[in-house]
Design a protein around this motif. Structure first.
Motif, short mmCIF file in Angstrom:
data_model
loop_
_atom_site.label_atom_id
_atom_site.label_comp_id
_atom_site.label_asym_id
_atom_site.label_seq_id
_atom_site.Cartn_x
_atom_site.Cartn_y
_atom_site.Cartn_z
N VAL A 33 1.39 -45.03 -0.33
CA VAL A 33 1.80 -44.79 1.06
C VAL A 33 2.98 -43.83 1.02
O VAL A 33 3.96 -44.07 0.31
CB VAL A 33 2.21 -46.09 1.77
N VAL A 34 2.90 -42.75 1.76
CA VAL A 34 4.00 -41.77 1.85
C VAL A 34 4.57 -41.83 3.26
O VAL A 34 3.84 -41.60 4.23
CB VAL A 34 3.52 -40.34 1.54
N ASN A 35 5.86 -42.11 3.37
CA ASN A 35 6.49 -42.18 4.69
C ASN A 35 7.22 -40.88 4.99
O ASN A 35 8.33 -40.63 4.50
CB ASN A 35 7.46 -43.35 4.78
N CYS A 36 6.59 -40.04 5.82
CA CYS A 36 7.21 -38.80 6.28
C CYS A 36 7.79 -38.93 7.68
O CYS A 36 8.35 -37.97 8.22
CB CYS A 36 6.17 -37.67 6.28
N ALA A 37 7.63 -40.11 8.31
CA ALA A 37 8.13 -40.31 9.67
C ALA A 37 9.64 -40.50 9.63
O ALA A 37 10.16 -41.23 8.79
CB ALA A 37 7.46 -41.52 10.30
N ALA A 38 10.34 -39.85 10.53
CA ALA A 38 11.81 -39.97 10.56
C ALA A 38 12.35 -39.48 11.89
O ALA A 38 11.75 -38.65 12.56
CB ALA A 38 12.44 -39.17 9.42
N TRP A 39 13.51 -40.02 12.25
CA TRP A 39 14.32 -39.47 13.34
C TRP A 39 15.18 -38.39 12.71
O TRP A 39 16.07 -38.66 11.90
CB TRP A 39 15.19 -40.56 13.96
N THR A 40 14.94 -37.13 13.04
CA THR A 40 15.66 -36.02 12.41
C THR A 40 16.57 -35.27 13.37
O THR A 40 17.15 -34.25 13.00
CB THR A 40 14.67 -35.03 11.78
N ALA A 41 16.70 -35.75 14.60
CA ALA A 41 17.60 -35.12 15.57
C ALA A 41 19.03 -35.56 15.24
O ALA A 41 19.52 -36.58 15.73
CB ALA A 41 17.22 -35.52 16.99
N VAL A 42 19.67 -34.79 14.38
CA VAL A 42 20.95 -35.19 13.80
C VAL A 42 22.02 -35.40 14.86
O VAL A 42 22.74 -36.41 14.85
CB VAL A 42 21.41 -34.13 12.77
N ARG A 83 1.96 -48.17 -4.02
CA ARG A 83 3.26 -47.53 -4.22
C ARG A 83 3.70 -46.95 -2.88
O ARG A 83 2.88 -46.53 -2.06
CB ARG A 83 3.17 -46.40 -5.24
N LEU A 84 5.01 -46.91 -2.70
CA LEU A 84 5.56 -46.28 -1.49
C LEU A 84 6.42 -45.11 -1.90
O LEU A 84 7.23 -45.21 -2.84
CB LEU A 84 6.40 -47.27 -0.69
N VAL A 85 6.26 -43.98 -1.21
CA VAL A 85 7.16 -42.84 -1.36
C VAL A 85 7.93 -42.72 -0.05
O VAL A 85 7.34 -42.48 1.01
CB VAL A 85 6.40 -41.53 -1.65
N GLN A 86 9.23 -42.92 -0.11
CA GLN A 86 10.10 -42.84 1.06
C GLN A 86 10.89 -41.54 0.99
O GLN A 86 11.62 -41.28 0.03
CB GLN A 86 11.07 -44.02 1.11
N ASP A 93 9.48 -50.93 -6.79
CA ASP A 93 8.72 -49.89 -7.48
C ASP A 93 8.58 -48.62 -6.64
O ASP A 93 7.93 -47.66 -7.05
CB ASP A 93 7.32 -50.42 -7.84
N ALA A 94 9.19 -48.61 -5.47
CA ALA A 94 9.07 -47.44 -4.57
C ALA A 94 9.78 -46.22 -5.15
O ALA A 94 10.71 -46.34 -5.95
CB ALA A 94 9.64 -47.77 -3.20
N LEU A 95 9.33 -45.06 -4.71
CA LEU A 95 9.97 -43.79 -5.05
C LEU A 95 10.72 -43.29 -3.81
O LEU A 95 10.11 -43.04 -2.77
CB LEU A 95 8.92 -42.75 -5.46
#
Length: 288
Positions: free
Chosen positions: A53-62, A93-96, A140-142
């Motif tokens: 699982v790759v998590n590309c979701a994010a709040w990016t409005a700094v 596996r999770l990629v954060q 075990d996440a990356l």
């Protein structure tokens, strides 16, 4: 190998999905229409069985995060914890994906992966909390920190610079913030290579090699757009006030990648030469 990409319609998620398709992996994309990542039950119900699982979701409005930190926390910290738990329960596996903003930004040498975090903004605090939550739920996440991302599938610094240069004929760009411009295509490739290498769980830095200032990057962008780089003038950060403080130094070291036997992304200037035409809408991606 079956992958799930959360935030699949964003700038990075789009290129992760493309890289997976090119590599022949089965991939499921989840975006806002498919799952509310801030709802733990919704995440558990929507997340299919997967190997990664790759998590590309994010709040990016700094800047907006300064006044809406609770909302940013829900996306950048709570949501990763829900995804980490669901991935662990499915044996995936999770990629954060995280950020340079977890650091204070006042260093003079590249930040190591184990350097203490000291975020100075709401955005940085929420992303640091997300890292902590992921490690707690899924050892075990990356966790892959990146910075200065640009790509063809969303608004980004190079596109803005090229547009303003055409509209105004000249522009000023800060020369006292240093970092590593990083193409989303290269970060997507690195994520796939990290997983393929069986890299141990931990923190890695997914940025281009070398460094430059925003001013230096802007000059390279303007040149790629066929204009004279001299139309870009250097300015200072304190010349304009913004709600969230910006790191003055965002250069990340790649020691953990080397230790895992994974080659870091190439130099930022070389990679921009490969990316420029497609990011600015002038052609197809260049060969790696």
């Amino acid at each position: 190998m079956r992958w799930v990409v959360v935030g699949s319609n964003g700038m990075l998620g789009t290129d992760v999905m493309a890289a997976l398709a090119h590599a022949g992996h089965e991939a499921v994309g989840l975006d806002r229409a498919q799952v509310d990542v801030t709802d733990a039950r919704a995440v558990d119900a929507a997340l299919p069985d997967a190997d990664v699982v790759v998590n590309c979701a994010a709040w990016t409005a700094v800047d907006a995060a300064e006044e809406q930190e609770a909302a940013a926390f829900a996306v950048n910290a709570a949501a990763p914890s829900y995804l980490a738990r669901a991935a662990r329960e499915r044996g995936a596996r999770l990629v954060q994906v995280s950020t340079d903003y977890v650091f204070a930004g006042d260093a003079t040498d590249p930040y190591g992966e184990d350097h203490p975090v000291a975020p100075r903004s709401a955005y940085g605090r929420t992303k640091a909390a997300g890292e902590w939550a992921v490690r707690a739920e899924h050892p075990d996440a990356l966790v892959v920190r990146t910075a200065w991302l640009y790509g063809a599938a969303g608004s980004c610094f190079p596109r803005t610079i090229a547009r303003v240069a055409v509209e105004r004929g000249s522009l000023g760009v800060v020369d006292d913030q240093v970092g590593q411009p990083t193409w989303t295509v290269d970060l997507a490739d690195l994520i796939l290579r990290l997983v393929a290498a069986g890299a141990p769980g931990g923190t890695y830095h997914g940025t281009s090699s070398g460094s430059t200032s925003w001013f230096g990057f802007a000059q390279a962008v303007v040149a790629s757009a066929g204009m004279d780089p001299a139309i870009v003038a250097p300015t200072a950060t304190d010349a304009s006030e913004r709600p969230a403080p910006r790191p003055s130094y965002s250069v990340l070291g790649h020691g953990a990648l080397h230790a895992a036997g994974v080659t870091p992304i190439g130099g930022w200037r070389e990679r921009w030469a490969a990316a420029g035409a497609v990011v600015l809408g002038h052609g197809a991606p260049s060969a790696r």
